[in-house]
Design a protein around this motif. Structure first.
Motif, short mmCIF file in Angstrom:
data_model
loop_
_atom_site.label_atom_id
_atom_site.label_comp_id
_atom_site.label_asym_id
_atom_site.label_seq_id
_atom_site.Cartn_x
_atom_site.Cartn_y
_atom_site.Cartn_z
N LEU A 89 -6.15 4.12 8.22
CA LEU A 89 -5.33 4.91 7.28
C LEU A 89 -5.95 6.28 7.09
CD1 LEU A 89 -3.02 5.03 5.15
CD2 LEU A 89 -4.68 4.17 3.50
N PRO A 90 -5.20 7.35 7.35
CA PRO A 90 -5.75 8.69 7.14
C PRO A 90 -6.02 8.93 5.65
CG PRO A 90 -3.73 8.78 8.45
CD PRO A 90 -3.86 7.39 7.93
N LYS A 91 -7.24 9.30 5.35
CA LYS A 91 -7.63 9.54 3.95
C LYS A 91 -6.86 10.72 3.35
CE LYS A 91 -11.23 6.66 3.80
NZ LYS A 91 -10.69 5.37 4.10
N SER A 92 -6.40 11.62 4.21
CA SER A 92 -5.68 12.80 3.71
C SER A 92 -4.38 12.42 3.01
CB SER A 92 -5.39 13.77 4.87
OG SER A 92 -4.60 13.12 5.85
N GLN A 93 -3.75 11.33 3.42
CA GLN A 93 -2.51 10.92 2.77
C GLN A 93 -2.76 10.47 1.33
OE1 GLN A 93 -0.47 8.01 5.12
NE2 GLN A 93 -0.18 9.40 6.85
N ILE A 94 -3.83 9.70 1.13
CA ILE A 94 -4.17 9.26 -0.22
C ILE A 94 -4.58 10.46 -1.07
CG2 ILE A 94 -5.73 7.81 -1.59
CD1 ILE A 94 -3.85 6.17 0.04
N GLU A 95 -5.37 11.37 -0.48
CA GLU A 95 -5.81 12.55 -1.22
C GLU A 95 -4.63 13.44 -1.59
OE1 GLU A 95 -8.67 14.27 1.40
OE2 GLU A 95 -10.16 12.70 1.03
N ALA A 97 -1.52 12.44 -2.11
CA ALA A 97 -0.80 11.77 -3.20
C ALA A 97 -1.53 11.96 -4.53
CB ALA A 97 -0.63 10.29 -2.88
N ARG A 98 -2.85 11.87 -4.49
CA ARG A 98 -3.63 12.05 -5.72
C ARG A 98 -3.53 13.50 -6.21
NH1 ARG A 98 -5.28 8.73 -8.88
NH2 ARG A 98 -7.42 9.39 -9.03
N ASP A 99 -3.55 14.47 -5.27
CA ASP A 99 -3.43 15.87 -5.65
C ASP A 99 -2.07 16.18 -6.27
OD1 ASP A 99 -5.95 16.44 -4.80
OD2 ASP A 99 -5.35 17.29 -2.86
N LEU A 100 -1.05 15.42 -5.85
CA LEU A 100 0.30 15.63 -6.38
C LEU A 100 0.53 14.88 -7.69
CD1 LEU A 100 2.30 15.55 -3.06
CD2 LEU A 100 1.86 17.53 -4.51
N GLY A 101 -0.50 14.24 -8.21
CA GLY A 101 -0.40 13.63 -9.53
C GLY A 101 -0.23 12.12 -9.55
N ALA A 102 -0.31 11.46 -8.42
CA ALA A 102 -0.15 10.00 -8.40
C ALA A 102 -1.45 9.35 -8.87
CB ALA A 102 0.19 9.52 -6.99
N ARG A 110 2.79 3.42 -2.92
CA ARG A 110 3.65 4.29 -2.12
C ARG A 110 3.06 4.70 -0.77
NH1 ARG A 110 6.85 8.11 -6.28
NH2 ARG A 110 7.96 6.42 -7.33
N ILE A 111 1.74 4.67 -0.65
CA ILE A 111 1.10 5.11 0.59
C ILE A 111 0.45 3.93 1.32
CG2 ILE A 111 -0.62 6.64 1.61
CD1 ILE A 111 1.66 8.17 0.27
N THR A 112 -0.47 3.27 0.64
CA THR A 112 -1.28 2.25 1.30
C THR A 112 -0.48 1.01 1.64
OG1 THR A 112 -3.17 3.06 0.04
CG2 THR A 112 -3.43 0.96 1.14
N LEU A 113 0.28 0.48 0.69
CA LEU A 113 1.00 -0.76 0.91
C LEU A 113 2.02 -0.67 2.04
CD1 LEU A 113 1.08 -3.67 -0.07
CD2 LEU A 113 2.84 -3.00 -1.70
N PRO A 114 2.86 0.39 2.11
CA PRO A 114 3.76 0.49 3.26
C PRO A 114 3.01 0.60 4.59
CG PRO A 114 4.51 1.93 1.52
CD PRO A 114 3.17 1.41 1.10
N TYR A 115 1.85 1.24 4.58
CA TYR A 115 1.05 1.35 5.79
C TYR A 115 0.50 -0.01 6.22
CZ TYR A 115 -2.27 3.35 9.09
OH TYR A 115 -2.97 3.67 10.23
N LEU A 116 0.28 -0.88 5.24
CA LEU A 116 -0.29 -2.20 5.52
C LEU A 116 0.74 -3.25 5.90
CD1 LEU A 116 -2.97 -2.56 2.70
CD2 LEU A 116 -3.32 -1.98 5.10
N VAL A 117 2.02 -2.95 5.80
CA VAL A 117 3.06 -3.96 6.05
C VAL A 117 2.92 -4.63 7.42
CG1 VAL A 117 5.55 -4.26 6.39
CG2 VAL A 117 4.70 -3.12 4.36
N PRO A 118 2.71 -3.90 8.52
CA PRO A 118 2.55 -4.61 9.80
C PRO A 118 1.36 -5.56 9.81
CG PRO A 118 2.92 -2.28 10.20
CD PRO A 118 2.72 -2.44 8.73
#
Length: 195
Positions: A89-95, A97-102, A110-118
């Motif tokens: 998982l690219p750490k930039s996606q989580i960062e 989302a956090r920068d945008l206020g999540a 919204r980021i990690t769980l959909p990435y983990l579905v497969p």
């Protein structure tokens, strides 16, 4: 029974994997070792230990004990598969989302769980097949309600019959179909996640 033990192992294994892939903490190696332990213990020793521990906890032999033992046995496989997926998982996606206020929960949902579905889907199919095929734990922890592997074993003791051949053929074909479907679905999900 197999479905319930799979759901429990998916829930517990996913959260353990997220915990282990997250921040570094004291005792991380111990938690990882204890998580993997049920997968490396031989089946007969594990079944005897589950039987002794179930008696100590006051769990009666039967479906509840079988579900509990199958879930504990399947957690390491879920944790390993989910940890492998989390490592890509690219750490930039989580960062981002956090920068945008999540907050951490929203970022996970919204980021990690959909990435983990497969990975979760693949681990759940693997757990279902492991649980379906687990004769030793079912034999030691089963009560008066025999599971399919225990029923086949009981019928084999009285000699081969067409019923056993039909059940074995059906189980083999069903396992192959589910395995092939899961492989194709996981590949499709990986392609969709990459684009």
């Amino acid at each position: 029974m197999d479905l319930l033990s799979t759901l429990i192992s998916i829930f517990v294994g996913t959260w353990i994997a997220v915990l282990l892939q997250g921040r570094r903490f004291f005792g991380r190696a111990v938690v990882f070792g204890l998580t993997i332990l049920p997968a490396v213990v031989p089946g007969i020793i594990s079944a005897i230990a589950f039987r002794v521990y179930a008696r100590w906890l006051g769990i009666e032999p039967g479906m509840g004990a079988i579900i509990w033992s199958h879930a504990v046995h399947n957690v390491p496989f879920v944790a390993l598969v989910v940890m492998a997926r989390l490592s890509t998982l690219p750490k930039s996606q989580i960062e981002a989302a956090r920068d945008l206020g999540a907050d951490p929960l929203i970022a996970f949902l919204r980021i990690t769980l959909p990435y983990l579905v497969p990975a979760i889907l693949g681990a759940s199919i693997f757990c279902l097949l492991l649980s379906f095929d687990d004769f030793v734990r079912s034999f030691f922890l089963g009560g008066y309600e025999p599971t399919l592997p225990v029923l086949i074993f009981a019928k084999l003791r009285s000699g081969m019959s067409p019923e056993i051949n039909a059940i074995a053929t059906f189980a083999l074909v069903l396992t192959a179909i589910v395995g092939l479907w899961a492989e194709r679905f996981t590949r499709r999900m990986n392609k969709d996640a990459e684009t």
